[in-house]
Design a protein around this motif. Structure first.
Motif, PDB file in Angstrom:
ATOM      1  N   UNK A  51       0.841  -1.188   0.000  1.00 24.93           N
ATOM      2  CA  UNK A  51       0.000   0.000   0.000  1.00 24.93           C
ATOM      3  C   UNK A  51       0.883   1.247   0.000  1.00 24.93           C
ATOM      4  N   UNK A  52       0.396   2.314  -0.665  1.00 26.46           N
ATOM      5  CA  UNK A  52       1.078   3.601  -0.582  1.00 26.46           C
ATOM      6  C   UNK A  52       0.913   4.182   0.818  1.00 26.46           C
ATOM      7  N   UNK A  53       1.668   5.242   1.122  1.00 19.09           N
ATOM      8  CA  UNK A  53       1.666   5.787   2.489  1.00 19.09           C
ATOM      9  C   UNK A  53       0.286   6.267   2.929  1.00 19.09           C
ATOM     10  N   UNK A  54      -0.427   6.919   2.036  1.00 19.17           N
ATOM     11  CA  UNK A  54      -1.744   7.441   2.417  1.00 19.17           C
ATOM     12  C   UNK A  54      -2.727   6.289   2.613  1.00 19.17           C
ATOM     13  N   UNK A  55      -2.643   5.296   1.726  1.00 21.98           N
ATOM     14  CA  UNK A  55      -3.507   4.112   1.897  1.00 21.98           C
ATOM     15  C   UNK A  55      -3.228   3.430   3.230  1.00 21.98           C
ATOM     16  N   UNK A  56      -1.933   3.252   3.520  1.00 25.08           N
ATOM     17  CA  UNK A  56      -1.510   2.596   4.756  1.00 25.08           C
ATOM     18  C   UNK A  56      -2.043   3.352   5.982  1.00 25.08           C
ATOM     19  N   UNK A  57      -1.972   4.681   5.898  1.00 24.09           N
ATOM     20  CA  UNK A  57      -2.441   5.501   7.022  1.00 24.09           C
ATOM     21  C   UNK A  57      -3.942   5.306   7.238  1.00 24.09           C
ATOM     22  N   UNK A  58      -4.713   5.220   6.174  1.00 22.01           N
ATOM     23  CA  UNK A  58      -6.164   4.989   6.309  1.00 22.01           C
ATOM     24  C   UNK A  58      -6.431   3.624   6.942  1.00 22.01           C
ATOM     25  N   UNK A  59      -5.625   2.629   6.563  1.00 20.33           N
ATOM     26  CA  UNK A  59      -5.767   1.288   7.132  1.00 20.33           C
ATOM     27  C   UNK A  59      -5.458   1.317   8.627  1.00 20.33           C
TER      28      UNK A  59
ATOM     29  N   UNK B 260      -7.999   3.090  10.798  1.00 20.83           N
ATOM     30  CA  UNK B 260      -9.366   2.580  10.691  1.00 20.83           C
ATOM     31  C   UNK B 260     -10.299   3.690  10.184  1.00 20.83           C
ATOM     32  N   UNK B 261      -9.879   4.330   9.090  1.00 24.05           N
ATOM     33  CA  UNK B 261     -10.546   5.563   8.645  1.00 24.05           C
ATOM     34  C   UNK B 261     -11.696   5.299   7.687  1.00 24.05           C
ATOM     35  N   UNK B 262     -12.490   4.294   8.001  1.00 24.37           N
ATOM     36  CA  UNK B 262     -13.629   3.966   7.154  1.00 24.37           C
ATOM     37  C   UNK B 262     -14.556   3.048   7.938  1.00 24.37           C
TER      38      UNK B 262
ATOM     39  N   UNK C  63     -13.920   5.467   0.564  1.00 18.07           N
ATOM     40  CA  UNK C  63     -12.512   5.488   0.962  1.00 18.07           C
ATOM     41  C   UNK C  63     -11.520   5.793  -0.172  1.00 18.07           C
ATOM     42  N   UNK C  64     -11.654   5.158  -1.353  1.00 18.19           N
ATOM     43  CA  UNK C  64     -10.694   5.516  -2.408  1.00 18.19           C
ATOM     44  C   UNK C  64     -10.719   7.016  -2.733  1.00 18.19           C
ATOM     45  N   UNK C  65     -11.919   7.584  -2.773  1.00 19.17           N
ATOM     46  CA  UNK C  65     -12.046   9.024  -3.043  1.00 19.17           C
ATOM     47  C   UNK C  65     -11.430   9.845  -1.918  1.00 19.17           C
TER      48      UNK C  65
ATOM     49  N   UNK D   5      -7.627  11.873  11.312  1.00 21.64           N
ATOM     50  CA  UNK D   5      -6.435  11.243  11.911  1.00 21.64           C
ATOM     51  C   UNK D   5      -5.554  10.625  10.833  1.00 21.64           C
ATOM     52  N   UNK D   6      -6.210   9.966   9.868  1.00 22.45           N
ATOM     53  CA  UNK D   6      -5.448   9.299   8.814  1.00 22.45           C
ATOM     54  C   UNK D   6      -4.687  10.316   7.952  1.00 22.45           C
TER      55      UNK D   6
END
Lengths: 209, 326
Positions: free
Chosen positions: A138-146, A149-151, A157-159, A198-199
């Motif tokens: 995952x890219x850094x921003x994707x990883x941060x959302x994971x 728990x930003x969803x 989420x992709x948007x 937070x993400x």
């Protein structure tokens, strides 16, 4: 038959996943659904008119790859990404520029793919959620959302991630207010906003380090 | 999926004018955000879309030799929001730009397009054969009109949706227009059509005419300007009430002023009554309160939007008083 370990559910393995099947089906349609007359390359000969029955031959730069396509003038970038290229990470929401589910980067800036005609995106660098991956990582921003728990349901989420990515590319250290403004074009029906903020903070920190 | 249309993207302004003039159902595509929305909602059909996005000459922002500023019509709202020179010399414009739509739409939408927007009335955008779309009546007049106009309504009761237009009016902007007859200059105050002149038309541009640039005069010495917008929700929306102010101050006294309202009327609404109330007065709570009262003197609210009157009064007074604190 290769043994399916069941450990992962991605199209990189040998098994055929639901998502993989759908993307393949979409890509196949792209090849057979050409019924109209083929017009000139819009990028090179923009001045000639493409009638509504024509297909225009265009090249789009998507995630660093040159994609040659036949498109109708009325097709949105969103439609082409999902239904012609099988890049289903970009989501269909309101289709009227209000919800942000279809956010992609165009020349590094966040834009709504539903409000952009595919013929208008020639000559630009388009980045979708798939383009944030580093191989299977995952890219850094994707990883941060994971991690944050930003969803909840995950549909927006992709948007959200693309809006965050667009914001952070311009400003890797945004204030809370700048995050709120930068993310204001994306709705989350589940109301995961505090975790999303937070993400974005966390993704900014990853990018700065 | 949008209804079908033919598409062309000329590489010269002359060709764009010709293409636009050639077909009655041709529509101009700049950023495309408003046009595609209208086509999506079936507000009108477009036989042909003429894109001007290849006209690079329309994207420049350039300081003029007389100290003014020329802003190409294709300049994005985002550029206006972030341009340091605009922020320093014309704060009202950068503040208004920052209030337009969402970050994604600001990246795409252009200044020329923002001035030429179609109304956001839900009857106009919805499946109603309203007066503005060629029907016989305005459904808002006796319908759901909480976001409709309180000033300047007649036959049609929309509010003008632009944030940048009031800001530019406050700055006495003019437009450069190219068309089949050549170029002309048009004060921005003469662009928008009031419904009592023609309820089916938003702008006074002739067939084939394209706004190419917006010109701002040099800011007067002592100019203070600001834009503030109230929305129904915090994230982003069109104005329920907004005010663009441009005051030329001289030792605490108002030498000249522009008070222009958004969310109030079918066109960006310059309140000359408010301006007269401020003229020559020291800027204080009394003058600000009087200007706010005067701005609403002609207000004629509909059934559900009377709340806008006290809202505008408070907004205008508060914004004027901020200049004293400065």
């Amino acid at each position: 038959m290769p043994e399916n370990t069941g450990e992962h559910d991605c199209s990189c393995g040998k098994g055929l996943t639901r998502r993989g099947f759908l993307s393949t089906a979409g890509a196949t349609t792209a090849l057979v659904a050409v019924s109209g007359r083929i017009n000139v390359n819009v990028a090179q000969a923009a001045a000639s008119e493409i009638t509504s029955e024509d297909m225009a031959k265009i090249t789009l730069d998507i995630n660093g790859r040159q994609q040659r396509l036949l498109v109708e003038p009325r097709w949105s970038l969103l439609f082409v990404l999902r239904d012609r290229l099988g890049l289903s990470g970009t989501k269909v929401g309101c289709e009227r520029g209000e919800c942000g589910a279809c956010t992609v980067l165009i020349d590094g800036r966040p834009r709504y793919a539903c409000m952009t005609l595919a013929v208008e995106a020639t000559g630009r660098k388009i980045t979708t959620i798939e383009g944030l991956m580093n191989g299977e990582q995952l890219g850094q921003t994707q990883q941060a959302f994971l991690e944050e728990d930003a969803y909840q349901c995950g549909y927006c989420t992709p948007g959200q991630i693309m809006a965050a990515e667009g914001l952070l590319r311009i400003n890797p250290d945004p204030t809370s207010e700048q995050i709120a403004t930068g993310m204001s074009g994306n709705l989350c029906r589940c109301g995961a906003y505090p975790h999303i903020i937070n993400a974005v903070n966390s993704a900014g920190a990853k990018k700065r380090n | 999926m949008l209804p079908g249309f033919s598409y062309t993207r000329p590489e010269t302004l002359k060709k764009a004018v010709e293409e636009l003039k050639a077909a009655e159902d041709a529509y101009l595509h700049a950023g495309g955000t408003d046009l595609l929305g209208c086509l999506h909602d079936g507000v009108f059909p477009a036989g042909k879309v003429v894109s001007i996005s290849a006209l690079k000459g329309l994207q420049e922002v350039r300081k003029l030799s007389d100290g003014g500023l020329l802003i190409g019509a294709l300049t994005t709202i985002r550029t206006l929001e972030t341009d340091a020179d605009i922020g320093a010399r014309y704060p009202v414009l950068s503040q208004a730009a920052a209030e337009v739509a969402s970050p994604q739409l600001r990246e795409q939408g252009t200044l020329g397009g923002n001035l030429c927007q179609k109304p956001r009335c839900w009857y106009y955008r919805g499946e109603f054969d309203c007066l503005r779309k060629g029907g016989k009546e305005c459904f808002a007049f006796n319908g759901q009109n909480q976001f409709h106009c309180i000033l300047g309504g007649s036959a049609c009761y929309i509010v003008h949706p632009s944030d940048t237009a009031p800001a530019l009016l406050a700055l006495d902007a003019s437009l450069q227009v190219s068309g089949p007859q050549g170029e002309r200059s048009l004060p921005l105050s003469e662009l928008h059509v009031a419904p009592n002149d023609d309820p089916r038309r938003e702008i006074y541009l002739e067939a084939g005419e394209i706004i190419t640039a917006i010109k701002l005069p040099k800011p007067a010495a002592g100019l203070k300007s600001s834009y503030r917008k109230i929305r129904a929700r915090q994230s982003w929306d069109f104005a329920v009430a907004g005010v663009a102010l441009a005051l030329v101050m001289d030792n605490g006294t108002v030498k000249d002023s522009r008070v222009v309202l958004s969310g109030a009327a079918p066109i960006p609404w310059r309140s000359q009554k408010a301006e007269q109330a401020l003229q020559g007065k020291p800027l204080n709570a009394e003058a600000a309160g009087l200007a706010a009262m005067e701005a609403m003197a002609d207000a004629r609210p509909l059934e559900h939007n009377a709340y806008k009157v006290p809202m505008f009064k408070g907004l205008i007074k508060e914004e004027l008083l901020k200049f004293i604190a400065d």
